[in-house]
Design a protein around this motif. Structure first.
Motif, PDB file in Angstrom:
ATOM      1  N   MET B 202       0.844  -1.195   0.000  1.00 23.23           N
ATOM      2  CA  MET B 202       0.000   0.000   0.000  1.00 23.23           C
ATOM      3  C   MET B 202       0.880   1.246   0.000  1.00 23.23           C
ATOM      4  O   MET B 202       1.786   1.363   0.814  1.00 23.23           O
ATOM      5  N   THR B 203       0.579   2.169  -0.860  1.00 22.67           N
ATOM      6  CA  THR B 203       1.383   3.379  -0.910  1.00 22.67           C
ATOM      7  C   THR B 203       0.759   4.451  -0.029  1.00 22.67           C
ATOM      8  O   THR B 203      -0.388   4.353   0.397  1.00 22.67           O
ATOM      9  N   SER B 204       1.556   5.461   0.242  1.00 24.18           N
ATOM     10  CA  SER B 204       1.126   6.581   1.061  1.00 24.18           C
ATOM     11  C   SER B 204      -0.175   7.174   0.518  1.00 24.18           C
ATOM     12  O   SER B 204      -1.090   7.524   1.274  1.00 24.18           O
ATOM     13  N   ASP B 205      -0.238   7.265  -0.809  1.00 21.62           N
ATOM     14  CA  ASP B 205      -1.404   7.858  -1.441  1.00 21.62           C
ATOM     15  C   ASP B 205      -2.655   7.012  -1.231  1.00 21.62           C
ATOM     16  O   ASP B 205      -3.728   7.543  -0.918  1.00 21.62           O
ATOM     17  N   MET B 206      -2.503   5.697  -1.427  1.00 20.48           N
ATOM     18  CA  MET B 206      -3.635   4.804  -1.245  1.00 20.48           C
ATOM     19  C   MET B 206      -4.172   4.907   0.184  1.00 20.48           C
ATOM     20  O   MET B 206      -5.374   4.959   0.416  1.00 20.48           O
ATOM     21  N   ILE B 207      -3.258   4.937   1.145  1.00 18.18           N
ATOM     22  CA  ILE B 207      -3.689   4.984   2.542  1.00 18.18           C
ATOM     23  C   ILE B 207      -4.384   6.303   2.847  1.00 18.18           C
ATOM     24  O   ILE B 207      -5.389   6.344   3.553  1.00 18.18           O
ATOM     25  N   LYS B 208      -3.853   7.388   2.313  1.00 22.17           N
ATOM     26  CA  LYS B 208      -4.443   8.687   2.617  1.00 22.17           C
ATOM     27  C   LYS B 208      -5.854   8.813   2.063  1.00 22.17           C
ATOM     28  O   LYS B 208      -6.683   9.521   2.601  1.00 22.17           O
ATOM     29  N   ARG B 209      -6.113   8.115   0.949  1.00 18.18           N
ATOM     30  CA  ARG B 209      -7.404   8.290   0.294  1.00 18.18           C
ATOM     31  C   ARG B 209      -8.459   7.282   0.696  1.00 18.18           C
ATOM     32  O   ARG B 209      -9.649   7.542   0.577  1.00 18.18           O
ATOM     33  N   CYS B 210      -8.055   6.077   1.141  1.00 16.05           N
ATOM     34  CA  CYS B 210      -9.050   5.020   1.296  1.00 16.05           C
ATOM     35  C   CYS B 210      -9.844   5.175   2.589  1.00 16.05           C
ATOM     36  O   CYS B 210      -9.467   5.916   3.497  1.00 16.05           O
ATOM     37  N   ASN B 211     -10.936   4.515   2.632  1.00 18.97           N
ATOM     38  CA  ASN B 211     -11.791   4.445   3.814  1.00 18.97           C
ATOM     39  C   ASN B 211     -12.247   3.008   3.955  1.00 18.97           C
ATOM     40  O   ASN B 211     -12.682   2.405   2.983  1.00 18.97           O
ATOM     41  N   TYR B 212     -12.142   2.475   5.152  1.00 16.52           N
ATOM     42  CA  TYR B 212     -12.563   1.091   5.358  1.00 16.52           C
ATOM     43  C   TYR B 212     -14.032   0.919   5.010  1.00 16.52           C
ATOM     44  O   TYR B 212     -14.876   1.733   5.368  1.00 16.52           O
ATOM     45  N   ASP B 213     -14.299  -0.167   4.291  1.00 19.20           N
ATOM     46  CA  ASP B 213     -15.676  -0.555   4.038  1.00 19.20           C
ATOM     47  C   ASP B 213     -15.713  -2.074   4.058  1.00 19.20           C
ATOM     48  O   ASP B 213     -14.878  -2.731   3.437  1.00 19.20           O
ATOM     49  N   ARG B 214     -16.690  -2.616   4.771  1.00 11.05           N
ATOM     50  CA  ARG B 214     -16.702  -4.057   4.997  1.00 11.05           C
ATOM     51  C   ARG B 214     -16.682  -4.837   3.694  1.00 11.05           C
ATOM     52  O   ARG B 214     -16.013  -5.856   3.590  1.00 11.05           O
ATOM     53  N   GLU B 215     -17.397  -4.332   2.701  1.00  5.37           N
ATOM     54  CA  GLU B 215     -17.462  -5.070   1.442  1.00  5.37           C
ATOM     55  C   GLU B 215     -16.404  -4.615   0.433  1.00  5.37           C
ATOM     56  O   GLU B 215     -15.666  -5.416  -0.106  1.00  5.37           O
ATOM     57  N   THR B 216     -16.357  -3.297   0.200  1.00  7.48           N
ATOM     58  CA  THR B 216     -15.538  -2.853  -0.925  1.00  7.48           C
ATOM     59  C   THR B 216     -14.084  -2.588  -0.564  1.00  7.48           C
ATOM     60  O   THR B 216     -13.233  -2.581  -1.443  1.00  7.48           O
TER      61      THR B 216
END
Lengths: 409, 409, 409
Positions: B202-216
């Motif tokens: 996981m890159t810094s960018d991916m982590i900064k943008r993502c939000n946990y979602d049970r399904e997606t």
């Protein structure tokens, strides 16, 4: 086709051990008595006491909130919960400060250290302390000495003036009357059951008024500090003076086959640092913290606190059990298997100590020696078939050895 | 010498049970069906589902770091993480304050208590409150009453003015949009395997943008508070107003025989103080803390905060399994042993319900009664030897009883 | 009466399996060798190594107190324990701050954000950041731009000025010489045994002087931070710069059958956030906290600290064992049962691979087919009784099948 049919017929057979039934009072009674003992053990201990028919959840999820109430007077000021509890968020582990040595108005500066240990007459007396971690600041190696005096002290660089923690001050004994409210909720994830540590029918008034007592009020979630110390057999004045650590254990043992309302916790109290009570060193419990201030012109200064405290650790342990078919089945199988164990003892008696032991032996054991077999093979090499021909095919017998003929495995 | 040799010969023998092979379709089929059922249970449940061939490590070592981000407006000021998170060090248990009742500029003094409970007209009305822990300071027993008024209040000594925690203020609902970043690393000491809760690619960018979602997005370590509350079925405004406790459970279940990259955690969310939701009393979660200041002339004063907060408990549970020979061996032995259990059922059928049950009984059981033995002993006291002489020495038989002849044990 | 007596006589009988004793060197030796292997396994591994004769307590109660000592110079001031340790109460989890980025005199205000990310020329550049949680305050959507310059920055509302956390400052490497004193007491509730992590005969002087060393001083409770990092293979300057998490594991494995003084802990050290070391993102450990001040006229302002810290987690694991009759009994039973397992292997050899296997088979297996039974029944329907009459009543036989005749179960 006929061969296949033969195999099938051979396959659907049933093997059971051939048994010798001994009609003897002595060994018969021993046999039954041993069996009764084994059954009693399983029924009484394994099933009733240990509840082997239940599946057990020990992976308890627990959350603890605490709230302390009470006022104490210390250092000529009234202390309330925001002053004497640390950390303040009401966690399961918290300290109540009982004695605070305050060193006010410390600035970053150079000043003489305190205490005999850092006495000096020349700088050489101080250079040996360089790098010490037992001082109140960085030892500079300089000896500060009033003119013509021999009573000098090593200079430190850091927060000045240095703390003097050898003053004698009275601990805040009011702590005895403080109350601790403990809110503990647990969840047994396996059964998805959640429970709180006090009955939901308790009213605000009941909670405000009650005090936990082991005998008369075991479900009240309010604990007087004095009572807690009494249960651990500790002396309040010694504890408040030196600090210490008290464990409040909340133990949940729930049988979910019964009424859920019977799933209530049991409290117990211990002094956690008891092993160090006999030590010559490091008794009690204290820590340092500072409050930071700024002068008008922006220079930071602080008030250092050395706080002696009673630390409370609320520890939650527990398990819950509920009827389940798989553990019941496994335990039943274990019970049945174990009943057969009586034969070990009975065989020893029967074959060694009973009158006519050799006759019993002769009945139980049938001998076949390789010499006999070889002799019979030599005599009639073709006679093999005459011995119950086709009883089993060679391969099948091995398979069946694993599966059925050797049930004793 | 010969005797020693005899003993040795006797020792190297092999005992196996004598079996009766019943060629009967009915009992044969039952026998095999029961065996197939038992084998299926072991293969399907014990081996494949329960993975009995693995050794299990449950003594997980875990460390959790958290970081909250977001801004909220409360009491007309912007609050950032340093203002509303407590404790600040990013531990596994932390509070986000959602409503703060602030009492500014408290000094050590005497002042009237607030609230109807402490209403008085004479000092006598106040002496009954002496020692109360529900006031805002030490009750002095004096009634402070404006001239000619009947609406007096008991005097307290402590931090003044007293806190008024019955004001109505809006909770900080911005908390809904705050994000919690959870960094969890676990170690299974038995296998010396360490894992982190998000993929190392996981890159810094991916982590900064993502939000946990049970399904997606189940592997994103950033949790929106609003989502967490949604998963627990809680109402944000009620929770922000009264406070509460949310559990974030991280569950590791790793099969280390598979690719290590498949060893990932599963998150679940619960409201931990749910058991108290129905209570009339003590809903929610709040605590008090103070900020200390000094006046120009050095007098300490403080700002008292009563903070209603949502407490998050990150709880890590887990276990890992890996193939190991010893549990495999033990399970195989248990499986083989259990296959023999089919005989219990079959014996009952064979000896009781089958046509010709008594004949089967006669085949299976060989009877020997003590009367017979005694009679034969009386008849020919010396004839003992004629019965398969030397079959076993008395001592040896006992030993062998324990070791070999009684395999059924 | 006679019938009852008959039942009683029938009840007190004893059933034992009829065995075939094979006097053959080959299978006899294999049999004994297998038995010796199984016995060795039980004696060597199960009893001596795994101590199956003990009952085990793993529900350890533990309490940890820590105290850090040492001085460091950072940001031109001397820091002592009250400055760099957080939380201050000496818990099992604590942080030593090694690099602090200080932003002084923040007031609630509007000001430009820092950093390239928030560069702007028009307000439109800023509206896209609305709701961002990565800024230092609430983005207002306004672009603040010096006259005629293109190098504008988005405006924030909150604590101003904004923190600039991209400055390069030297971490406090003095942390290497800090010492951590760990006081750990454990209790095994099952046996009510409490132990401390250092011998009670240690004097104050010994404790003050010693330093833990894995080889030369494994019982000293004082740990130099530098040594701890060395044991985990970490580089002090990288760790102090970015922060990190170190686990100090205290492992208790006590055999309470031996001298209690031998029940001492073993320390081990790991870097807990190791799984994230390879990640491109989120290395290290830091958190923000603030100190609050008031101006003369009562306006609150704060000093924001972004602290990079080394977090130490003292984790206590352990178990204790003590001789107990019940586990001993269970293990003995398991051992006896398992000895019989040798017959599986021997039966396969005997009945398949040995010379004269078919003769052995004929001796071991006695055949009875339903055809025979039916024939004999047809022949003499009344002859049933002639076959050992009264050997068992139908009901009894079933019961006994469960209880005794089928020991192999």
């Amino acid at each position: 086709m006929g061969m296949v049919w033969g195999c099938v017929t051979d396959f659907f057979t049933y093997e059971t051990t051939k048994s010798v039934v001994v009609k003897s009072w002595s060994v018969g009674i021993i046999n039954r008595v041993v069996q009764v003992l084994i059954i009693s053990y399983f029924v009484g201990w394994v099933f009733i006491h240990e509840k082997a028919y239940q599946s057990i959840d020990t992976a308890i999820e627990s959350s603890v909130m605490t709230k302390v109430k009470g006022f104490g007077v210390h250092n000529n000021r009234v202390m309330d919960v925001a002053d004497y509890v640390f950390p303040q968020q009401g966690a399961g582990v918290f300290c109540i400060m009982t004695k605070i040595i305050i060193t006010e108005n410390q600035f970053q500066d150079r000043c003489p250290e305190l205490g005999r240990k850092f006495k000096c007459t020349t700088d050489a007396d101080c250079t040996k302390h360089l790098g010490s971690v037992l001082s109140n600041g960085v030892i500079t190696g300089v000896c500060i000495r009033p003119y013509n005096s021999t009573d000098g002290r090593c200079e430190i660089y850091g927060w000045c003036p240095a703390e003097n923690d050898e003053v004698t001050i009275e601990p805040m004994l009011d702590v005895n009357n403080f109350t601790i409210f403990i809110k503990n909720s647990v969840r047994f994830p396996l059964f998805d059951v959640t429970r709180g540590n006090f009955p939901s029918k308790m009213t605000s008034d009941m909670i405000k008024r009650c005090n936990y007592d082991r005998e008369t009020n075991p479900s009240c979630p309010i604990f007087r500090v004095g009572d807690v110390l009494k249960y651990t057999g500790q002396n309040i004045s010694a504890l408040a003076d030196k600090g210490g650590e008290i464990g409040i254990n909340i133990e949940w043992k729930c049988n979910l086959d019964l009424d859920i309302e019977k799933c209530v916790p049991r409290y117990s109290f211990t002094r956690l640092d008891a092993p160090f009570a006999k030590n010559a060193v490091s008794k009690g419990y204290n820590f340092r913290f500072a409050k930071y201030f700024k002068t008008e012109n922006g220079t930071e200064f602080r008030t250092l606190h050395k706080a002696y405290a009673i630390r409370f650790d609320v520890m939650v342990t527990g398990k819950a059990g509920k009827f389940d078919t798989i553990p019941t089945l496994i335990s039943l199988v274990a019970a049945f298997t174990s009943v057969g164990l009586g034969t070990v003892l009975c065989d020893i008696i029967l074959l060694n100590f009973l009158k006519g032991a050799d006759q019993y032996k002769a009945k139980k054991f049938e001998e076949v020696s390789s010499a006999q077999i070889e002799a019979s093979l030599a005599q009639s090499p073709g006679s093999q078939l005459s011995l119950q021909p086709g009883i089993k095919s060679s391969y099948d017998s091995g398979a069946i050895s694993l599966a059925a003929s050797d049930q004793p495995i």
